[in-house]
Structure formats: C-alpha cells, structure tokens
Scaffold this active site. Sequence first.
Site, PDB file in Angstrom:
ATOM      1  N   LYS A  89       0.775  -1.052  -0.107  1.00 35.99           N
ATOM      2  CA  LYS A  89      -0.104   0.025  -0.039  1.00 35.99           C
ATOM      3  C   LYS A  89       0.771   1.089  -0.215  1.00 35.99           C
ATOM      4  CE  LYS A  89      -3.835   2.250   0.451  1.00 35.99           C
ATOM      5  NZ  LYS A  89      -3.532   2.905  -0.825  1.00 35.99           N
ATOM      6  N   LYS A 125       5.554   1.866  -3.060  1.00 33.89           N
ATOM      7  CA  LYS A 125       5.255   3.240  -3.373  1.00 33.89           C
ATOM      8  C   LYS A 125       5.750   2.998  -5.075  1.00 33.89           C
ATOM      9  CE  LYS A 125       4.859   7.293  -2.160  1.00 33.89           C
ATOM     10  NZ  LYS A 125       3.836   7.860  -0.974  1.00 33.89           N
ATOM     11  N   GLY A 164      -2.605   8.392  -4.472  1.00 32.69           N
ATOM     12  CA  GLY A 164      -2.091   9.486  -4.768  1.00 32.69           C
ATOM     13  C   GLY A 164      -0.821  10.113  -3.944  1.00 32.69           C
ATOM     14  N   ASP A 165       0.011  10.946  -4.606  1.00 31.23           N
ATOM     15  CA  ASP A 165       1.060  11.587  -3.696  1.00 31.23           C
ATOM     16  C   ASP A 165       1.330  12.859  -4.574  1.00 31.23           C
ATOM     17  OD1 ASP A 165       3.285  10.671  -1.734  1.00 31.23           O
ATOM     18  OD2 ASP A 165       4.276  11.678  -3.345  1.00 31.23           O
ATOM     19  N   THR A 208      -4.545  13.488   5.311  1.00 34.30           N
ATOM     20  CA  THR A 208      -3.009  13.515   5.669  1.00 34.30           C
ATOM     21  C   THR A 208      -2.935  14.978   6.510  1.00 34.30           C
ATOM     22  OG1 THR A 208      -2.486  12.500   3.681  1.00 34.30           O
ATOM     23  CG2 THR A 208      -0.818  13.472   4.741  1.00 34.30           C
ATOM     24  N   ASN A 239      -2.156  19.314  -1.724  1.00 34.72           N
ATOM     25  CA  ASN A 239      -3.265  18.456  -0.815  1.00 34.72           C
ATOM     26  C   ASN A 239      -2.897  18.471   0.836  1.00 34.72           C
ATOM     27  OD1 ASN A 239      -3.856  15.732   0.287  1.00 34.72           O
ATOM     28  ND2 ASN A 239      -5.450  16.631  -0.831  1.00 34.72           N
ATOM     29  N   SER A 375      -6.770   5.872   3.578  1.00 36.01           N
ATOM     30  CA  SER A 375      -6.776   4.959   2.736  1.00 36.01           C
ATOM     31  C   SER A 375      -7.093   3.680   2.925  1.00 36.01           C
ATOM     32  CB  SER A 375      -5.438   4.734   1.967  1.00 36.01           C
ATOM     33  OG  SER A 375      -5.269   5.882   1.170  1.00 36.01           O
TER      34      SER A 375
HETATM   35  P1  NDP Z   1       0.849  17.856  -4.298  1.00 38.03           P
HETATM   36  O1  NDP Z   1       1.209  17.610  -5.575  1.00 38.03           O
HETATM   37  O2  NDP Z   1      -0.612  18.168  -3.849  1.00 38.03           O
HETATM   38  O3  NDP Z   1       1.492  19.187  -3.649  1.00 38.03           O
HETATM   39  C1  NDP Z   1       2.799  19.518  -3.597  1.00 38.03           C
HETATM   40  C2  NDP Z   1       3.353  20.776  -3.271  1.00 38.03           C
HETATM   41  O4  NDP Z   1       4.660  20.718  -2.823  1.00 38.03           O
HETATM   42  C3  NDP Z   1       3.137  21.846  -4.271  1.00 38.03           C
HETATM   43  O5  NDP Z   1       2.923  23.192  -3.833  1.00 38.03           O
HETATM   44  C4  NDP Z   1       4.478  21.627  -4.954  1.00 38.03           C
HETATM   45  O6  NDP Z   1       4.784  22.976  -5.653  1.00 38.03           O
HETATM   46  C5  NDP Z   1       5.424  21.395  -3.741  1.00 38.03           C
HETATM   47  N1  NDP Z   1       6.655  20.695  -4.321  1.00 38.03           N
HETATM   48  C6  NDP Z   1       6.677  19.671  -4.830  1.00 38.03           C
HETATM   49  N2  NDP Z   1       7.871  19.319  -5.223  1.00 38.03           N
HETATM   50  C7  NDP Z   1       8.615  20.245  -4.785  1.00 38.03           C
HETATM   51  C8  NDP Z   1       9.882  20.769  -5.016  1.00 38.03           C
HETATM   52  N3  NDP Z   1      10.895  19.855  -5.549  1.00 38.03           N
HETATM   53  N4  NDP Z   1      10.365  21.757  -4.607  1.00 38.03           N
HETATM   54  C9  NDP Z   1       9.539  22.532  -4.169  1.00 38.03           C
HETATM   55  N5  NDP Z   1       8.307  22.412  -3.969  1.00 38.03           N
HETATM   56  C10 NDP Z   1       7.720  21.294  -4.199  1.00 38.03           C
HETATM   57  O7  NDP Z   1       1.327  16.738  -3.345  1.00 38.03           O
HETATM   58  P2  NDP Z   1       0.876  16.427  -1.811  1.00 38.03           P
HETATM   59  O8  NDP Z   1       0.308  17.618  -0.982  1.00 38.03           O
HETATM   60  O9  NDP Z   1       0.108  15.149  -1.847  1.00 38.03           O
HETATM   61  O10 NDP Z   1       2.255  15.804  -1.235  1.00 38.03           O
HETATM   62  C11 NDP Z   1       3.149  16.579  -0.462  1.00 38.03           C
HETATM   63  C12 NDP Z   1       4.052  15.700   0.455  1.00 38.03           C
HETATM   64  O11 NDP Z   1       3.225  15.060   1.551  1.00 38.03           O
HETATM   65  C13 NDP Z   1       4.916  14.726  -0.344  1.00 38.03           C
HETATM   66  O12 NDP Z   1       6.098  14.506   0.357  1.00 38.03           O
HETATM   67  C14 NDP Z   1       4.131  13.565  -0.215  1.00 38.03           C
HETATM   68  O13 NDP Z   1       4.858  12.344  -0.431  1.00 38.03           O
HETATM   69  C15 NDP Z   1       3.616  13.637   1.434  1.00 38.03           C
HETATM   70  N6  NDP Z   1       2.429  12.874   1.449  1.00 38.03           N
HETATM   71  C16 NDP Z   1       1.116  13.018   0.928  1.00 38.03           C
HETATM   72  C17 NDP Z   1       0.131  12.224   1.319  1.00 38.03           C
HETATM   73  C18 NDP Z   1      -1.078  12.367   0.397  1.00 38.03           C
HETATM   74  O14 NDP Z   1      -1.973  11.672   0.982  1.00 38.03           O
HETATM   75  N7  NDP Z   1      -1.287  13.034  -0.398  1.00 38.03           N
HETATM   76  C19 NDP Z   1       0.173  11.076   2.420  1.00 38.03           C
HETATM   77  C20 NDP Z   1       1.488  11.346   3.007  1.00 38.03           C
HETATM   78  C21 NDP Z   1       2.338  12.241   2.764  1.00 38.03           C
HETATM   79  P3  NDP Z   1       4.606  23.038  -7.314  1.00 38.03           P
HETATM   80  O15 NDP Z   1       3.127  22.947  -7.600  1.00 38.03           O
HETATM   81  O16 NDP Z   1       5.390  24.213  -7.833  1.00 38.03           O
HETATM   82  O17 NDP Z   1       5.273  21.738  -7.710  1.00 38.03           O
HETATM   83  O1  2IT Z   2       3.059   9.119   1.516  1.00 35.66           O
HETATM   84  C1  2IT Z   2       2.019   8.450   1.806  1.00 35.66           C
HETATM   85  O2  2IT Z   2       1.654   7.904   2.760  1.00 35.66           O
HETATM   86  C2  2IT Z   2       0.961   8.575   0.749  1.00 35.66           C
HETATM   87  N1  2IT Z   2       0.994   9.236  -0.378  1.00 35.66           N
HETATM   88  C3  2IT Z   2      -0.669   8.020   1.071  1.00 35.66           C
HETATM   89  C4  2IT Z   2      -0.368   6.702   0.530  1.00 35.66           C
HETATM   90  C5  2IT Z   2      -1.898   6.027   0.444  1.00 35.66           C
HETATM   91  O3  2IT Z   2      -1.862   4.885   0.061  1.00 35.66           O
HETATM   92  O4  2IT Z   2      -2.871   6.553   0.826  1.00 35.66           O
END
Ligand code: NDP
Ligand code: 2IT
Length: 443
Positions: A89, A125, A164-165, A208, A239, A375
């Site tokens: 997952k 992943k 998603g991520d 998250t 997100n 999830s």
């Molecule tokens: P999104 O794509 O929704 O948003 C990502 C954000 O981070 C955007 O504002 C983006 O800016 C910025 N960003 C991404 N890469 C870079 C970079 N290299 N340098 C600067 N800014 C960056 O992703 P999420 O919000 O879903 O994910 C954010 C983090 O949270 C990740 O590390 C992910 O692994 C983690 N995460 C997400 C989960 C989820 O359920 N979605 C669960 C657990 C962890 P820009 O638009 O300019 O790229």
């Molecule tokens: O980093 C993470 O935990 C996620 N992007 C969410 C993974 C999931 O299966 O909901």
Amino acid sequence: MSYTMRILRETIEKNPNEPEFHQSLTEILPTLQPFLDDHPQYEEAGILERLVEPDRQIMFKVPWSDESGKVRVNRGYRVQFNNAIGPYKGGLRFHPSVSLSVIKFLGFEQIFKNSLTGMPIGGGKGGSDFDPKGKSVREIMSFCQSFMSELYRHIGADQDIPAGDIGVGGREIGFMYGQYKRLTGQYDGTLTGKGLAYGGSLVRIQATGYGLVYMVENMLASKGITLDRKTVAISGSGNVAIYAAEKASQFGAKIVTMSDSNGYIYDANGIDIDVIKEIKEVKRGRVYEYLNYHKSAKYFEEGLVWSVPCDIALPCATQNELREDGAKLLINNGCIAVAEGSNMSTSPEATELLQKGGVLFAPGKAANAGGVAVSALEMAQNSSRVFWSAEETDCKLRTIMHEIYVNSSETAERYGMKDNLVAGANIAGFKKVAEAMLQQGAV
Ligand code: NDP
Ligand code: 2IT
C-alpha cells in the site's frame, strides 16, 4: 560492528547511486539497534537483510502522445517493498525528480508508517518522472491510461493498492481507476483516494493534513500547550498543505505562509484558505496569484519560507526541504514544534539541530500517516460495501493519530529516549513487521 551498522553499510554498497534510499536507511536502521539488542531472534532470522531488499521493483515504459500527436516516453515504477502485515500500500508520485532511489526511499518509509497506523497494510510506492505541469487534461488522461496499461497486472485489492502523492490527486486516480476497471473487468476498489461517486471515502482528501495537525495537537498537549493563537508556517500549497492549514486554523492557529516551487507568500493577517483552494484546486495556478486577492500579502521568490517567525512549522512539500539553514532560523525565532507533512522533509543535520535545540519534532512516518490510514479505511468500506459519514471517519482518524503518538512516545521512553519520536516511531513501526516476518518463516 553492530547488526544495524553492518546492514546499513552492506545495503548502501549493494545499491550505489541511490542517495535518497541511503538517507532513509541511515535515518531508520541505527535507531532500531536498542530494540534488536533486546530481541536477538531478529538478527538470527536475518530480518533486516530481508527488510532492506524490496520484494520486487517494477520499472516500465510509459508511452503517450501529446497534443501535437508526438509520442513521448516516460518511465514508470512500482516498488513492492514488504507485505508481511498486509497487501502493498502506498502512493504514486508524478514529478520529474522521480527516480528508483526516490521511490525506494518512499517505499521503505511506507513499511514503518503503514505498520504504525495499526491497519493491515504493507509497504509500497510507485510513480513516474512524468511532469504534469502545463499538460492538458487530454495529455494527463493519455498518460494515466498508458501508465495503468502496464501497472494493472501487478496490483489488486488484496495484492497492491496504489493511491495519490505529489502530482497525483483525485483527477489522476479517476483516470487510472477507469483504465484499471476496463482492463481487468473488476470493480474491487483497487486504488484509494477515489471520487465519492465511485467508492471513495469521505475525509480522504483532508486526511493527511488533518492528521498532521492532530499529531501536533498531541505533541503540544504533552507539554500542556494548545494550537490556539499559535503562528504556523507551512511550506507547499498542495493537498497536504491545504488541509493542514484548514485544520490548524479551525484549532485557532494563524497560518502566515504557504509556498510552491516558485516562491512563498506571507500574509500577516493569516492566510485565506478558501483563496488558496480556489487557486490550487480549481484553477491549478501558482501561489503568487494570492496577491490578486489580498493586496497586503507579500510574495518572495528568493529565500526560505522558514525565515518567517512561527511557533509551529509544517513542511508539506517534498523531501529535504528543511535543511540546516532553515532549522537554525526556526530555532532562533523560537519555534516550538516541527511536524513533517512531507516524507523525509528534514535533512539529517536539520533533524539533529531541531532535536538538540529542544524543538518538538515528529517524523513524517508518524505525522503524515493519516492519509494512508484513511486509505485503509476506504479499503475497509469498499470490501464491506458500506459508506461511513464524515464525522465517523474523522473520529477514527483522530483516534489513530492519537494512538500513533502514544505508541511512538511510549516506545521512545521505554528505550531511554524520551521525546525522541524519530526513534520511537521507527521502533514501534518495525516491531509488528519484524514479528510478522518471523512468524511467517524464511520469506
Ligand atoms: P501535491 O502535488 O498536492 O502538492 C505538492 C506541493 O509541494 C506543491 O505545492 C508543490 O509545488 C510543492 N513541491 C513539490 N515538489 C517540490 C519541489 N521539488 N520543490 C518545491 N516545492 C515542491 O502533493 P501532496 O500535497 O499530496 O504531497 C506533499 C508531500 O506530502 C509529499 O512529500 C508526499 O509524499 C507527502 N504525503 C502525501 C500524502 C497524501 O495523502 N497526498 C500522504 C502522506 C505524505 P509545485 O506545484 O510548484 O510543484
Ligand atoms: O506517503 C503516503 O503515505 C501517501 N502518499 C499516501 C499513501 C496511500 O496509500 O494513501
């Protein structure tokens, strides 16, 4: 040399050119030594040797055609790391920085995180170096369908459940689920983060970010503090960042900064989250557009979001976004807590500085586990054909985050590392996986 240091050295040697995976191994393995000293059966059974080697790593071609009809090729990945406690997952990341190393670090972290949730889910992943920025909806759909045309044969509701991520939200999950269904003929809920009309769970979008703030709530409560009237600095505006901002402001905090990869905004009056949602979720625009709505806010292309004084910092963008310079700024400005919304947000040097500086610190695998936890709740609803209310799901999320906090902090204390949630979360997550692996024999 200790067992953990030996495995760390051997694994790095065996997997050269994977810096992010090395960093994750370096942050996790040494913290497990006190637990392994207490339980020699795990070394005897070679648990670490088996844990650091993914069950399989799948790399594949993703051809798609752009608006001009030209064929483009990206690389797809799915690393199925460990399924000792449940099916693989973990999310899918679409970003040009994606490499095998990035996916392996994320997959390795996911094993521990998923174990901490208390839900029956293993670690995996995936993703691609595809850059969704500036692509038309048709190009995104074409890419997602092609990506799934290979991935579908490796996943399934009891096998591997992607989500998603970065760069993968509800729209992309919908396109991929549609293609999965078409290729397999199965409506089995494989993929989470689905739309509410076709099997998604309420509160998954918020999970998250909300979970991150519930973790902060617990950390602060242990010191008799609340979020009310605290100043919060957030990086990212995706997100995780948006829903962390929403929940923190519901708890009475003021969010003063948010960012994207171009720069950051500062609003001394507190960021207007509805405007950020409009810019990011509806228009898919850039964070500087915030100034069109709130003229008194400021936008900076240079410098660090962490230079803005705050009580609480929530990095919610990507790995290594908070380094030594940022950590020093936070400490000097009197920051009391940092919780990682992004995976591996802080560099090892920054983590050490924050911990030594007396800042409460929660690592991503504990702090951002709310997303994957909901999830798993989505999977539970799908397989029992039920649909829970937002209140019920949010209540379960808040309980899970509390349990993760208690489990991590009590484990840290048991091993003489009070308040060290990094070590506590690593050991607590490892414990269940190691026990399951031991009981299942040499697999
Ligand atoms: P999104 O794509 O929704 O948003 C990502 C954000 O981070 C955007 O504002 C983006 O800016 C910025 N960003 C991404 N890469 C870079 C970079 N290299 N340098 C600067 N800014 C960056 O992703 P999420 O919000 O879903 O994910 C954010 C983090 O949270 C990740 O590390 C992910 O692994 C983690 N995460 C997400 C989960 C989820 O359920 N979605 C669960 C657990 C962890 P820009 O638009 O300019 O790229
Ligand atoms: O980093 C993470 O935990 C996620 N992007 C969410 C993974 C999931 O299966 O909901």
